[in-house]
Scaffold this active site. Structure first.
Site, PDB file in Angstrom:
ATOM      1  N   LYS A 190       5.469   7.481  -1.286  1.00  0.00           N
ATOM      2  CA  LYS A 190       6.283   6.510  -0.550  1.00  0.00           C
ATOM      3  C   LYS A 190       7.720   6.556  -1.043  1.00  0.00           C
ATOM      4  CE  LYS A 190       4.994   2.599   0.730  1.00  0.00           C
ATOM      5  NZ  LYS A 190       4.637   1.172   0.673  1.00  0.00           N
ATOM      6  N   GLU A 200       0.941  -8.115   6.319  1.00  0.00           N
ATOM      7  CA  GLU A 200       1.190  -7.507   5.006  1.00  0.00           C
ATOM      8  C   GLU A 200       1.690  -8.574   4.049  1.00  0.00           C
ATOM      9  OE1 GLU A 200       3.922  -4.270   4.756  1.00  0.00           O
ATOM     10  OE2 GLU A 200       3.049  -3.162   6.435  1.00  0.00           O
ATOM     11  N   GLU A 244       0.490   4.551  -3.740  1.00  0.00           N
ATOM     12  CA  GLU A 244       0.771   5.729  -2.918  1.00  0.00           C
ATOM     13  C   GLU A 244       1.990   6.456  -3.464  1.00  0.00           C
ATOM     14  OE1 GLU A 244       0.275   4.618   1.419  1.00  0.00           O
ATOM     15  OE2 GLU A 244       0.010   2.681   0.416  1.00  0.00           O
ATOM     16  N   GLU A 288       7.631   0.425  -4.548  1.00  0.00           N
ATOM     17  CA  GLU A 288       6.964   0.831  -3.318  1.00  0.00           C
ATOM     18  C   GLU A 288       5.729   1.688  -3.584  1.00  0.00           C
ATOM     19  OE1 GLU A 288       7.312   0.117  -0.109  1.00  0.00           O
ATOM     20  OE2 GLU A 288       8.794  -1.397  -0.652  1.00  0.00           O
TER      21      GLU A 288
END
Length: 423
Positions: free
Chosen positions: A329, A272, A326, A335
């Site tokens: 999250k 990541e 997203e 985030e």
């Protein structure tokens, strides 16, 4: 009003026709992958994601689970998948090898060989968590999964590994001084022995963004964004580093060498890394411009099959975080803004003008919604800086494409959307 997937497919059919002169290449040596997280309630169906991956020429994808909808949707596409086994199953699989066999038979075997699963991550950032049972169970669970694969003749096709936060490091600067936290050395020694025997990679989640966020006055922004800068010289090795990600990876490399035999060979992959395009008021550097520069320059560098200063002949595999923004999250606003794309398939920002890139737009615990562990260190041109690592996910490469204008794509998508809605 048209079906969502129809609109997305139409938009990206036009998008792909402007960017690809040939069909998707399934070049297994491509060093760039992307994380496909799904902690959101507004994502397109998996079948509609394939044109998007085609537009980036992505051939490697990393999931944080074994979502059968995704794995089935990508059958016979040639795309390689890393899939995840969730933390909560780790202790059970460590205690009961038959449970590992059952999991492999139910979660992996039905998708083989149509879907190309190449690796399984057992848990995520386990060693930097607070669950001692989970920590003790990690390697035994990995061994159980590997044994289950071996019994089915899949051990030569699917690797077993796990991803780590940079918080496994006690020292990360200079890179030649990298060292694991003392209390984790017994577990990491056991884990690295397993990886070496099974020819599996060591995965690390590395985010230079958190170094900048922690101390924006001391950390050189160009150094973390792969932009021109004076660089940092490792006083011990004499190697010069012109970006923080390579320095972080080489710190991990040094730490591995300190706890493995001199002839040990363990590949390091970045499972990541990324940069948020938006954040809270106190999240320095979380902007679309910086995300564009970080990911654009990252993709350009990695596509050149470059290694790090300490291992220049070893191309570094990187999985960009993440495919989509997203919305569910937890944690700070950043985030929810790591995506290269919005959930409707439009670019989160334009990468096409970064350093001459011919790429489109882009910007872990996956579906479980878990958060990454805290802690970690990273180096800067000024000094070693204590960091808080990312809060995110569990949870893969791309080729450089011909230049195109993503602003026009965004306008086109909007026009199409309005046109369809008008009916």
């Amino acid at each position: 009003m048209p079906h969502y997937s129809t609109l997305l497919l139409l938009t990206f059919s036009i998008f792909s026709s402007q960017t690809l002169s040939t069909s998707l290449s399934t070049n297994s040596t491509s060093p760039i992958g992307i994380n496909y997280g799904q902690v959101a309630n507004n994502l397109p169906p998996p079948a509609s994601v394939l044109p998007l991956l085609h537009s980036l020429s992505v051939t490697r994808v990393k999931l944080y689970d074994t979502d059968s909808r995704v794995l089935s949707a990508f059958a016979n596409t040639g795309i390689e998948f890393i899939v995840g086994l969730p933390d909560q199953l780790v202790p059970r699989l460590a205690r009961d090898p038959s449970a590992a066999s059952s999991w492999v038979r139910s979660s992996i075997l039905p998708h083989m060989p149509a879907t190309k699963i190449t690796a399984i991550t057992v848990g995520n950032e386990v060693l930097t968590g607070n669950d001692t049972t989970l920590i003790r169970s990690l390697v035994p669970a990995m061994e159980s999964v590997h044994s289950a694969l071996t019994a089915l003749g899949l051990d030569g096709k699917i690797m077993v590994t796990t991803a780590h936060s940079l918080a496994v490091l006690e020292t990360s600067f200079p890179p030649s001084g990298g060292a694991f936290r003392k209390e984790l050395v017994p577990y990491l020694s056991q884990l690295l022995s397993f990886l070496q025997k099974t020819y599996s990679p060591f995965l690390v989640n590395a985010y230079p963004y958190f170094a900048y966020k922690a101390d924006p006055k001391s950390v050189n922004l160009n150094y973390v964004l792969f932009e021109p800068n004076a660089g940092v010289v490792d006083s011990n090795s004499g190697l010069r580093y012109d970006n923080m990600l390579h320095a972080q990876v080489d710190a991990v490399r040094t730490a591995i060498r300190k706890v493995t035999p001199s002839n040990a060979k363990v590949e390091i992959r970045v499972s990541e890394t990324g940069w948020p395009s938006k954040g809270d008021n106190d999240e320095a550097g979380a902007t679309a411009e910086n995300a564009q520069r970080y990911n654009g320059n990252l993709l350009r560098i990695i596509s050149q099959n470059k290694g790090t200063p300490a291992a220049p002949a070893e191309p570094l595999q990187v999985y960009v975080f993440a495919l989509f923004n997203e919305n569910l999250k937890p944690g700070p606003a950043s985030e929810r803004h790591y995506g290269l794309f919005q959930p409707d398939g439009t670019p989160a920002y334009n990468l096409g003008t970064v350093s001459g890139l011919g790429l489109g737009t882009t910007g872990g615990k996956g579906n479980s919604g878990n958060v990454r562990s805290n802690g970690g260190t990273a180096e800067s041109p000024a000094a070693q800086i204590g960091l808080v690592s990312s809060t995110g996910y569990y949870t893969s490469g791309t080729r450089i494409l011909m230049p195109f204008c993503l602003e026009k794509l965004g306008v086109l998508a909007a026009v199409l959307l309005l046109g369809w809605y008008s009916f």
